[in-house]
Design a protein around this motif. Structure first.
Motif, PDB file in Angstrom:
ATOM      1  N   GLU A  57       0.812  -1.213   0.000  1.00 49.01           N
ATOM      2  CA  GLU A  57       0.000   0.000   0.000  1.00 49.01           C
ATOM      3  C   GLU A  57       0.853   1.274   0.000  1.00 49.01           C
ATOM      4  N   ILE A  60       0.925   3.433  -3.118  1.00 53.36           N
ATOM      5  CA  ILE A  60      -0.146   4.386  -3.418  1.00 53.36           C
ATOM      6  C   ILE A  60       0.233   5.729  -2.799  1.00 53.36           C
ATOM      7  N   THR A  70      -4.773  11.085  -6.151  1.00 59.41           N
ATOM      8  CA  THR A  70      -4.076   9.881  -5.723  1.00 59.41           C
ATOM      9  C   THR A  70      -3.374   9.279  -6.934  1.00 59.41           C
ATOM     10  N   THR A  72      -0.393   5.850  -8.217  1.00 61.13           N
ATOM     11  CA  THR A  72       0.192   4.547  -7.903  1.00 61.13           C
ATOM     12  C   THR A  72       1.587   4.449  -8.488  1.00 61.13           C
ATOM     13  N   THR A 168     -11.367  -3.208  -5.652  1.00 63.98           N
ATOM     14  CA  THR A 168     -11.338  -2.324  -4.484  1.00 63.98           C
ATOM     15  C   THR A 168     -10.575  -1.058  -4.846  1.00 63.98           C
ATOM     16  N   TYR A 170      -8.680   2.567  -4.008  1.00 64.84           N
ATOM     17  CA  TYR A 170      -7.910   3.161  -2.917  1.00 64.84           C
ATOM     18  C   TYR A 170      -7.722   4.647  -3.218  1.00 64.84           C
ATOM     19  N   LEU A 184      -4.643   7.459   3.512  1.00 67.01           N
ATOM     20  CA  LEU A 184      -5.004   6.457   2.514  1.00 67.01           C
ATOM     21  C   LEU A 184      -6.132   5.570   3.031  1.00 67.01           C
ATOM     22  N   PRO A 186      -8.806   2.294   1.841  1.00 70.43           N
ATOM     23  CA  PRO A 186      -9.397   1.346   0.884  1.00 70.43           C
ATOM     24  C   PRO A 186     -10.904   1.532   0.889  1.00 70.43           C
ATOM     25  N   ARG A 187     -11.475   1.830  -0.258  1.00 68.72           N
ATOM     26  CA  ARG A 187     -12.898   2.152  -0.337  1.00 68.72           C
ATOM     27  C   ARG A 187     -13.749   0.901  -0.525  1.00 68.72           C
ATOM     28  N   ASP A 210      -9.849  11.102  -4.376  1.00 72.48           N
ATOM     29  CA  ASP A 210      -9.540   9.716  -4.764  1.00 72.48           C
ATOM     30  C   ASP A 210      -9.160   9.596  -6.235  1.00 72.48           C
ATOM     31  N   GLY A 213      -6.532   7.272  -8.185  1.00 76.33           N
ATOM     32  CA  GLY A 213      -6.156   6.128  -7.373  1.00 76.33           C
ATOM     33  C   GLY A 213      -6.401   4.815  -8.095  1.00 76.33           C
TER      34      GLY A 213
END
Length: 277
Positions: A57, A60, A70, A72, A168, A170, A184, A186-187, A210, A213
């Motif tokens: 994570e 991210i 966001t 990556t 998922t 993020y 951060l 996780p949605r 977000d 992301g």
């Protein structure tokens, strides 16, 4: 006689000072007051976390420019995000059809409430569309230096997103009703409902910030898309129809980003910005 009095006074002062040095500290019985010091003092020390404790994570990151988004880390010097996150804006905040200058973009590292480091950007690799989301809402940022030891996530650029695949999202976003500071998250995600030529649709909870992301597959744990837009109501627990930019339809963009990171000039590369599919 005057000299004797003077010497006697000096001896008395010395004895008093010696007694004070041996006495117990005086306790202040007044009202307690806050111990904060007004103003700011610069501290030159920057803490760095031990890389052996890093998790995936940590790949991210938060993107800070005229807006916050966001991204990556997909290699040691490439960050994947949404194109509208790095589009230039006028003084009224309206999006222009050009990208921000790379020097105006900062990448913050660390998913907790405070970043533990940052890095600048030296190039923005993007299509000639997607400045306001929609088709072409994908960009790759070439960093000014390689982030040795930081985990990276794998983008799925050789296979399509699968309908009914669970994803998922993020992000570092914060909804109007959120109580926590920015960090951060996780949605709540869902399955991919539909796959279109340039994006896919899923029901998910998304907050402002977000954008850009990753949408990670719950099966393969790779990144299958980039958060682009969503139906939001200010509550981070409300899910709504959300749109994610596909990665697999932009192989030229990923190839160009790798070449530019290796030192190539964009003018030396075959065309990679076309939005015609």
């Amino acid at each position: 006689m005057r000299g004797l009095y003077r010497r006697g006074a000096l001896i008395a002062v010395a004895l008093a000072l010696n007694a004070a040095a041996c006495a117990r500290p005086i306790t202040n019985a007044g009202l307690p007051i806050p111990a904060a010091k007004p103003g700011q003092e610069d501290r030159q020390v920057q803490l760095r976390p031990p890389f052996e404790l890093a998790t995936d994570e940590d790949a991210i990151v938060r993107i800070v420019t005229d807006v916050t988004c966001t991204g990556t880390l997909i290699t040691e010097d490439l960050v994947l995000t949404a194109h509208h996150c790095v589009a230039a804006r006028d003084h009224n905040g309206r999006t222009l059809r050009r990208d921000q200058e790379p020097e105006a973009i900062t990448i913050e590292l660390g998913g907790d409430h405070l970043p533990w480091g940052d890095v600048t950007v030296r190039a923005v690799v993007s299509p000639d569309c997607g400045y306001t989301a929609g088709e072409g809402d994908i960009a790759i940022l070439v960093l000014s230096r390689r982030l040795i030891g930081i985990p990276t996530l794998t983008p799925r650029i050789e296979a399509e997103p699968e309908p009914n695949e669970q994803v998922t999202p993020y992000g570092f976003g914060r909804c109007a009703l959120s109580r926590d500071p920015v960090h951060l998250v996780p949605r709540p995600g869902g399955i991919i409902d539909a796959v279109a030529p340039g994006h896919f649709v899923a029901t998910a909870s998304i907050c402002p910030g977000d954008s850009g992301g990753p949408a990670r597959s719950d099966q393969g744990n790779d990144v299958v898309g980039v958060i682009s837009s969503s139906v939001m109501d200010g509550d981070e627990y409300t899910t709504g129809t959300s749109y994610f930019s596909r990665l697999d339809v932009w192989p030229e963009l990923f190839s160009a980003a790798r070449e530019i990171a290796a030192g190539a000039s964009p003018s030396e590369l075959p065309p990679y910005r076309s939005c015609l599919r």
